[in-house]
Motif scaffolding. Structure first.
Motif, PDB file in Angstrom:
ATOM      1  N   ARG A 251      96.500  23.308  47.306  1.00  0.00           N
ATOM      2  CA  ARG A 251      95.707  23.240  48.614  1.00  0.00           C
ATOM      3  C   ARG A 251      94.640  22.278  48.099  1.00  0.00           C
ATOM      4  NH1 ARG A 251      95.976  25.950  53.308  1.00  0.00           N
ATOM      5  NH2 ARG A 251      93.931  25.303  53.593  1.00  0.00           N
ATOM      6  N   ASP A 253      91.623  22.142  49.066  1.00  0.00           N
ATOM      7  CA  ASP A 253      90.444  23.140  48.974  1.00  0.00           C
ATOM      8  C   ASP A 253      90.325  23.940  47.862  1.00  0.00           C
ATOM      9  OD1 ASP A 253      91.941  25.161  49.715  1.00  0.00           O
ATOM     10  OD2 ASP A 253      91.154  25.386  51.927  1.00  0.00           O
ATOM     11  N   GLU A 254      91.502  23.826  47.197  1.00  0.00           N
ATOM     12  CA  GLU A 254      91.381  24.538  45.781  1.00  0.00           C
ATOM     13  C   GLU A 254      91.086  23.615  44.706  1.00  0.00           C
ATOM     14  OE1 GLU A 254      95.104  27.848  46.933  1.00  0.00           O
ATOM     15  OE2 GLU A 254      95.410  25.967  45.882  1.00  0.00           O
TER      16      GLU A 254
END
Length: 340
Positions: A251, A253-254
Motif C-alpha cells: 500500500r 500509505d505503508e
C-alpha cells in the motif's frame, strides 16, 4: 536427490544457484561460465560456495590466470547432471542444447531464448502438468512470469475473458551499461510479446498490450485491465491476490511509493542482492471500470523467474506429478508466503 547444474553465472544464474541450494530435494553440482567477470570475482571472495566449471580449456586458462579455482570442464559436469538450468545470453542456450542432448541431460531455458528451443513453454502455476517428463522447457520472461501469476490467480477465481496491459519496462539491470546513459522513453510496437506469450500459456484469455522502455533499473511496472467472466468486487480481488504465495500486496500509505521503495524494503529485509521472488500489487491501484478490474504490478526482474524455474525442474524430472504440490514445495524452500 536431483542433480542440477547452472550454466551461465550472470544476473539470473547466480540467483538460480542460490535458489537450487535452498531446495531440500535437489543437489547443485555447480555453476558453469565462459569468462572472467565481476560475478566470478565475487564467487571467489565469498569462498567458492559453489564448484565452478569452465566452458572450455581457453576459459579455464583465463580463470586460472586470475586465481580462480576451477573444478573442471562443462563436459565433466554434465556427466554428473540430471538437468541443466541454462542462464546464458539469448541464443547461446540454443547452441548449448546440442551438448545437453549428447549427454542425455534435460534442460530449462530462460525467457530470452526463442520458443522453439523447448518442448514446452512453461509456467509453474498455469501449466505445470504440461512440463511433466519434458526434456526441454523454456520459461516465460520476467514480465510475463509475473503477469501470468496475477492473471492466472484471478482466472482461477472468476474466469478472465481478456486483458489489456501496459508495461513500463526498466531499460537495463543494475550495473549494466550496454544501453548507455539515457533521458528518454521508448515505445515498442503493439501488441507486446508479453501479451502474446500470455495467450500461449493461457489460450482461453485474449490479451493485448503496449510496452514503454524507461531509464530506470529496479523493476518493471505493469498496469492490467482484466475483464472477468463474472463480476468480482475490489475486495474479492484483493483477498484472492492475498492467497497467492508469490504475490505480495502493498500500500502507498505503508511507504511503498514505487519501485525504489520496494527495492529498499527488500534490502532492509536482508534479502540477498535486494531480491524479491514475489511480485507486488498495490492495493491502492485496484479499481473497477464497469465490470473490468484494473491494477498495477511491480516486477522484480532479476529474481522473479527463480521460483518458476525450480518448478520446471520438478516437472521435467517428475519429482511431483501434481502442480499444486510442486509449487508448494518450491515456495516452502524459498520462504515464500512466510511473511504473511
Amino acid at each position: 536427490m536431483t542433480n542440477v547444474l547452472v550454466v551461465g553465472y550472470g544476473t539470473i544464474g547466480q540467483r538460480l544457484a542460490d535458489g537450487v541450494s535452498l531446495q531440500d530435494d535437489m543437489n547443485l553440482i555447480g555453476v558453469v561460465d565462459a569468462a572472467m567477470s565481476l560475478s566470478i570475482r565475487a564467487l571467489k571472495e565469498k569462498g567458492m560456495p559453489y564448484d565452478l566449471y569452465a566452458v572450455n580449456e581457453t576459459c579455464r586458462a583465463e580463470l586460472a590466470a586470475n586465481g580462480i579455482p576451477v573444478r573442471g570442464l562443462l563436459e565433466e559436469a554434465l556427466e554428473k547432471t540430471d538437468i541443466v538450468l541454462d542462464a546464458t545470453s539469448a541464443g547461446v542456450g540454443a547452441k548449448n542444447k546440442e551438448q545437453y542432448k549428447k549427454y542425455g541431460v534435460k534442460a530449462v531455458f530462460q525467457g530470452g531464448e526463442k520458443n522453439d528451443v523447448a518442448d514446452v513453454f512453461f509456467h509453474g502455476y498455469a501449466n505445470y502438468e504440461k512440463g511433466l517428463h519434458a526434456d526441454f522447457l523454456k520459461l516465460t520472461s520476467c514480465n510475463t512470469t509475473g503477469l501470468i501469476r496475477a492473471v492466472d490467480c484471478l482466472d482461477k477465481k472468476c474466469g478472465i475473458e481478456k486483458v489489456a496491459i501496459t508495461i513500463v519496462r526498466r531499460v537495463a539491470d543494475p550495473g549494466d551499461y550496454h544501453r548507455g546513459l539515457t533521458n528518454a522513453l521508448q515505445v515498442d510496437k503493439a501488441p507486446n510479446h508479453q501479451a502474446l506469450d500470455l495467450m500461449t500459456i493461457l489460450p482461453e484469455i485474449k490479451a493485448t498490450g503496449i510496452l514503454v522502455h524507461a531509464p530506470v533499473t529496479h523493476g518493471h511496472f505493469i498496469t492490467v485491465v482484466a475483464t472477468p467472466k463474472r463480476d468480482i468486487s475490489v475486495k474479492e480481488a484483493i483477498d484472492t491476490f492475498k492467497e497467492h504465495n508469490r504475490i505480495r500486496m502493498v500500500r502507498l500509505d505503508e511507504g511503498f511509493q514505487g519501485n525504489a521503495s520496494i527495492f529498499k524494503y527488500a534490502r532492509d529485509l536482508g534479502r540477498p542482492r535486494g531480491d524479491l521472488y514475489e511480485i507486488c500489487i498495490w492495493e491502492d491501484t485496484i479499481v473497477k471500470s464497469g465490470k473490468d478490474i484494473m491494477f498495477g504490478i511491480h516486477i522484480p526482474q532479476e529474481s522473479v523467474t527463480i521460483p518458476e524455474t525450480i518448478d520446471a525442474i520438478r516437472a521435467a524430472m517428475a519429482m511431483d506429478t501434481d502442480g499444486k504440490t510442486a509449487v508448494e514445495k518450491t515456495n516452502k524452500n524459498l520462504g515464500l508466503g512466510g511473511w504473511k
